[in-house]
Enzyme design. Sequence first.
Site, PDB file in Angstrom:
ATOM      1  N   TYR A 127       1.240  -3.085   1.021  1.00  8.93           N
ATOM      2  CA  TYR A 127       0.125  -2.186   1.352  1.00  8.93           C
ATOM      3  C   TYR A 127      -0.312  -1.385   0.117  1.00  8.93           C
ATOM      4  O   TYR A 127      -1.506  -1.334  -0.204  1.00  8.93           O
ATOM      5  CB  TYR A 127       0.523  -1.225   2.482  1.00  8.93           C
ATOM      6  N   SER A 163      -6.529   4.589  -1.061  1.00 11.74           N
ATOM      7  CA  SER A 163      -5.475   5.470  -0.531  1.00 11.74           C
ATOM      8  C   SER A 163      -4.796   6.149  -1.708  1.00 11.74           C
ATOM      9  O   SER A 163      -4.815   5.629  -2.831  1.00 11.74           O
ATOM     10  CB  SER A 163      -4.450   4.624   0.234  1.00 11.74           C
TER      11      SER A 163
END
Length: 270
Positions: free
Chosen positions: A159, A146
């Site tokens: 995360y 990401s």
Amino acid sequence: MAKRDVFSGTTALVTGASSGLGEEFARELARRHVNLVLTARSHDKLQQLAADLSRVNGVQVQVIAQDLAEPDGALALARELKARNIAVDHLINNAGFGTAGRFETMDVEREARMIRVNCESVTVLSRSLLRGMLDRKRGGILNVASTAGHQPTPFMSTYGATKAFVLSFTLALAEELRGSGVHALALCPGPVPTGFQAAASIPSGAVLSFAKLDASTVVERALDAYARRAVIETPGFVNSVQTLASKVFPRSLVVRAARLTMTKLGRISG
Ligand SMILES: NC(=O)c1ccc[n+]([C@@H]2O[C@H](COP(=O)([O-])OP(=O)(O)OC[C@H]3O[C@@H](n4cnc5c(N)ncnc54)[C@H](OP(=O)(O)O)[C@@H]3O)[C@@H](O)[C@H]2O)c1
């Protein structure tokens, strides 16, 4: 033409294939004549997708339902692949989810499950399937990281750290694999409207519109990058600029900017 050469007649395992980017990976790989093994927890959705893809694209599709957050979940999946005698050419480590909010308010069991899905399963499946790829001198691993992996991400702290793990692991692996015939790619998407936002309890409408790309665009760019053996792919101009900025500016400034992005633009209460 190049697309068919890399993919046609090979076999891919797609984790998290029941929705979002994973479903799109399955659809695009099937279009590129790749036989598939689809996995996620949602057995019925996977069966429906498998039936669609084999009917429309004429590829073989198998389903293995597995919860990758369970201790030994990824090992159980690897054992099932072996039991079915499936040789995986392309491992698409896509399954994952996020959590958002102040760290001290997070459900600790959910944080632990996220680390197992986002990090442990990526490592275990890569280790389990790489030996066969190396023996056959073909194929590779596409890990979904990401843009959040490029810098610490306040209010999505665990995360962001899981995606930093995926990014670092993949880049190291890609270097180790140089010259082996097998390669690894880290995909670093920015915001993509999928089931991700609801799963992370990110307020609806908070997906940053100026950086947003749809799942099919992200997946097409990812597979094209994989086919040309790129090591990292960050789809979208805004996401590429953000990534560059995270490397150029001092880390303290980058983390502060990430905080503002999350709270002001991402509407996550900090
Ligand atoms: N969407 C974004 O903005 C964005 C941005 C950057 C990176 N990513 C990454 O992209 C990847 C795909 O996410 P998405 O956006 O497509 O979200 P999504 O639509 O929520 O899909 C997540 C997939 O992961 C699977 N999954 C979740 N928990 C699992 C578990 N315990 N065991 C096995 N499978 C599990 C889900 O299937 P089941 O629920 O059926 O198990 C689903 O197929 C993730 O790694 C995510 O971190 C997303």
